[in-house]
Design a protein around this motif. Structure first.
Motif, PDB file in Angstrom:
ATOM      1  N   GLY A 268       0.630  -1.128  -0.007  1.00 17.56           N
ATOM      2  CA  GLY A 268       0.126  -0.120   0.099  1.00 17.56           C
ATOM      3  C   GLY A 268       0.792   1.045  -0.009  1.00 17.56           C
TER       4      GLY A 268
ATOM      5  N   ARG B 150       1.208  -5.783  -4.967  1.00 16.08           N
ATOM      6  CA  ARG B 150       1.051  -6.673  -3.693  1.00 16.08           C
ATOM      7  C   ARG B 150       1.456  -8.164  -4.091  1.00 16.08           C
TER       8      ARG B 150
ATOM      9  N   LYS C  27       8.155   0.667   5.175  1.00 16.42           N
ATOM     10  CA  LYS C  27       7.057   1.511   5.103  1.00 16.42           C
ATOM     11  C   LYS C  27       5.873   0.980   5.326  1.00 16.42           C
ATOM     12  N   THR C  28       5.105   1.519   5.996  1.00 16.62           N
ATOM     13  CA  THR C  28       3.218   1.228   6.157  1.00 16.62           C
ATOM     14  C   THR C  28       2.856   2.491   6.998  1.00 16.62           C
TER      15      THR C  28
ATOM     16  N   ASP D  98       0.320   1.882   8.757  1.00 13.67           N
ATOM     17  CA  ASP D  98      -0.291   0.887   9.784  1.00 13.67           C
ATOM     18  C   ASP D  98       0.669   1.270  11.045  1.00 13.67           C
TER      19      ASP D  98
ATOM     20  N   GLU E 222      -9.533  -0.120  12.181  1.00 15.10           N
ATOM     21  CA  GLU E 222     -10.196  -0.858  10.665  1.00 15.10           C
ATOM     22  C   GLU E 222     -10.355  -2.248  10.803  1.00 15.10           C
TER      23      GLU E 222
ATOM     24  N   TYR F 120      -7.835   5.791   2.735  1.00 14.87           N
ATOM     25  CA  TYR F 120      -7.008   6.376   1.357  1.00 14.87           C
ATOM     26  C   TYR F 120      -6.744   7.707   1.292  1.00 14.87           C
TER      27      TYR F 120
ATOM     28  N   ARG G 214      -2.864   8.268   2.406  1.00 16.38           N
ATOM     29  CA  ARG G 214      -1.810   7.608   2.228  1.00 16.38           C
ATOM     30  C   ARG G 214      -0.839   8.103   1.033  1.00 16.38           C
TER      31      ARG G 214
END
Ligand code: FBP
Length: 556
Positions: A86, A150, A207-208, A210, A316, A429, A432
């Motif tokens: 993502g 992905r 990276k993320t 989250d 989420e 979204y 991001r």
């Protein structure tokens, strides 16, 4: 298809000004530096499957940088880079840092970008990342310079194709910019290349949005800072709207996959009336009904205080952590792994419910049958790494409906007399691909710069590490952590697989402790905070502010 012309003629005023921002570099990366390998390897008690699958990559030392000459090649080298998974704000700056470090060591060095994620390596689909092209993307959001994907690289044919591609470019190394699953890809590739006696080195960048790719040697994954700031701005605005209109209950679900780091950070920034943290729900073994009861309790208490409005924030991935739903999902995953093609044909709700009634335990089947159609269907999907697409699970709608039902029942019993008008939001979204905050712009540039030095230093199978990130940029400590040291075994698509461990919210650490000791004050009072939009220019305490998560973890 990547549109490499786009950047030249479509530049917003902010992007134009931000192109001139020169990210700051940690002191430890400036001047003459060389690699220092810790004297002792990072040893773990690995499960047998990891020992078997990674014989060449285990028990390696942590890598740091020290002042001094030698050891980093000054030869002209070619390096490949790929975005994986993502989007997260700042990715383009990883590439900028990588390019600048390579060119400053030798202007003849080259950087090539594989297109649309790891599949670009398999298919040898790439573009040259020239200084001119990269210039147009400095400090911009998004991954659109080369795209992302992905794909899971694990089949022998795909691994062989990656080796062929990288060797055909005479690449010294590959930098995989990705989250936990993508760094798992990096670990698998590094091991394969070692087994095949290939000299291509593989380095991962954490990276993320989250925020779950972190540990003792990686303080934070990039993108978390910016994304959490965007969600805090949006959710903070909703708080103000709620306190102004005084007629709606806003249910805000926040992206972040399994971990609740994003939700916790936003709660610390805006003080909603109620925030559910998945990790706490799991520890306390809450069921779906217990979560609904907690929300109902807040609505009833506020109503008694004359407030028929408020803000409820949920992560989420909440459903996966609730005791009853978790058991159901685990049973579902096993059944799905064995019978996916048949299950895909069960289009009607009654057919699905009948089928799972036969296959699941009675409690799990009842939980599945209770869920609305859209959630039932989403829970049957898996991405290429075996994850449920949690961003599509509309938990906020489910909770709004269940809370409404309970409140109606209470009203008919004369225990509640308020009004309840819920509105649902999902923020994910939106956060991001925005222009990275100063923190993420600097951090990503430092990650790219470090990636180049690790490759110049000849190591492979490392994820870039970053410590002391709560301190000023100059004092950050960059290095490398053996990627295999983060591996654990998880069930994916019904099979045990080595994957990078996701770091969930730790209920014993500063961020959750602070939240737990203050949240009681936010229920009936309107203690909302309004952080406003990210600031790129202005006073440092606003523009360079760290996340509360980073600050409170640093105080631990
Ligand atoms: P990564 O782990 O690859 O960084 O993905 C982050 C994320 O934004 C999650 O928070 C979210 O659940 C998921 O991606 C959405 O995936 P997709 O972009 O495929 O819809």
């Amino acid at each position: 298809m990547i549109d490499t012309q786009r950047a030249a003629d479509a530049v917003s005023p902010l992007d134009r000004i931000r192109q001139a921002y020169q990210p700051r570099l940690p002191r430890g990366l400036s001047g003459s530096i060389r690699l220092h390998l810790d004297p002792e390897p990072l040893v773990s008690d690995y499960p047998a499957q990891i020992l078997e699958e990674f014989p060449n990559s285990l028990n390696k030392p942590v890598v740091r940088f020290v002042q001094g000459e030698g050891g980093l090649t000054t030869e002209a080298i070619t390096v490949g880079v790929v975005f994986s998974g993502g989007q997260a704000p700042g990715g383009h700056n990883v590439i900028a840092g990588l390019l600048d470090a390579l060119k400053s060591a030798n202007p003849e060095s080259r950087l090539i970008g594989f297109l649309d994620g790891p599949i670009g390596i398999v298919k040898d689909n790439w573009i040259e990342l020239t200084p001119e092209l990269v210039q147009a993307y400095r400090n911009t959001g998004g991954f659109d310079m080369i795209g992302s994907g992905r794909d899971k690289i694990e089949k022998a044919a795909d691994l062989a194709a990656c080796k062929k591609t990288l060797e055909s470019h005479n690449a010294r190394g590959l930098v995989v910019i990705g989250g936990d699953d993508s760094n798992t890809n990096a670990a698998v590739m590094a091991e394969y290349f070692l087994q095949q006696k290939s000299s291509v080195q593989v380095i991962g960048a954490p990276k993320t949005i989250d925020g779950d790719l972190k540990n003792d040697l990686i303080d934070a994954s990039f993108g978390f800072d910016t994304a959490a700031k965007v969600y805090s701005e949006l959710a903070g605005s909703i708080c103000r709207d709620s306190a102004s209109a005084r007629k709606y209950y806003h249910f805000i679900r926040l992206m972040g996959r399994a971990a609740s780091h994003v939700t916790l950070e936003v709660a610390l920034q805006i003080h909603p009336n109620l925030t559910i943290i998945s990790e706490e729900a799991e520890a306390a073994q809450w069921t779906l009904e217990q979560v609904v009861d907690q929300i109902v309790d807040v609505v009833v208490r506020r109503s008694a205080a004359g407030k028929n409005y408020g803000v409820i924030v949920i992560p989420e991935g909440l459903l996966e952590f609730l005791a009853d739903v978790k058991v159901m999902i685990s049973e579902l995953s096993d059944i799905l792994a064995a019978d996916e093609s048949h299950i895909k044909t069960l289009k009607r709700r009654t057919d699905r419910v009948d089928y799972f009634n036969q296959k699941m335990s009675p409690a799990a089947a009842a939980t599945y049958a209770f869920l609305p159609d859209s959630i039932q269907l989403t829970l049957l999907k898996r991405d290429k790494h075996g994850n449920i697409p949690l961003s599509q699970v509309e938990t906020e709608e489910l909770l709004m409906g269940l809370v409404s039902q309970k409140l109606k029942a209470l009203k008919s019993e004369g225990k509640y007399s308020g009004s309840f008008s819920p509105l649902g939001h999902f923020f994910g979204y939106e956060g991001r691909c925005v222009q990275p905050s100063n923190f993420d712009a600097d951090y990503c540039y430092a990650l790219g710069y470090t990636g180049a030095q690790l490759i110049r230093g000849g190591v492979t199978g490392y994820t870039i590490s970053a410590q002391n990130l709560a301190a000023p940029v100059e004092d950050w400590q960059m290095g490398g952590v053996p990627v295999t040291s983060m591996l654990v075994i998880e069930q994916r698509k019904g099979k045990p697989k080595p994957v990078i461990k996701k770091t969930l919210v730790d209920l014993q650490r500063g961020p959750f402790r602070y939240f737990a000791s203050h949240r009681g004050d936010w229920v009936e009072k309107d203690a909302f905070l309004y952080p406003g939009p990210i600031q790129y220019f202005g006073p440092s305490d606003v523009c360079d502010a760290r996340t509360k998560t980073l600050e409170l973890e640093a105080e631990d």
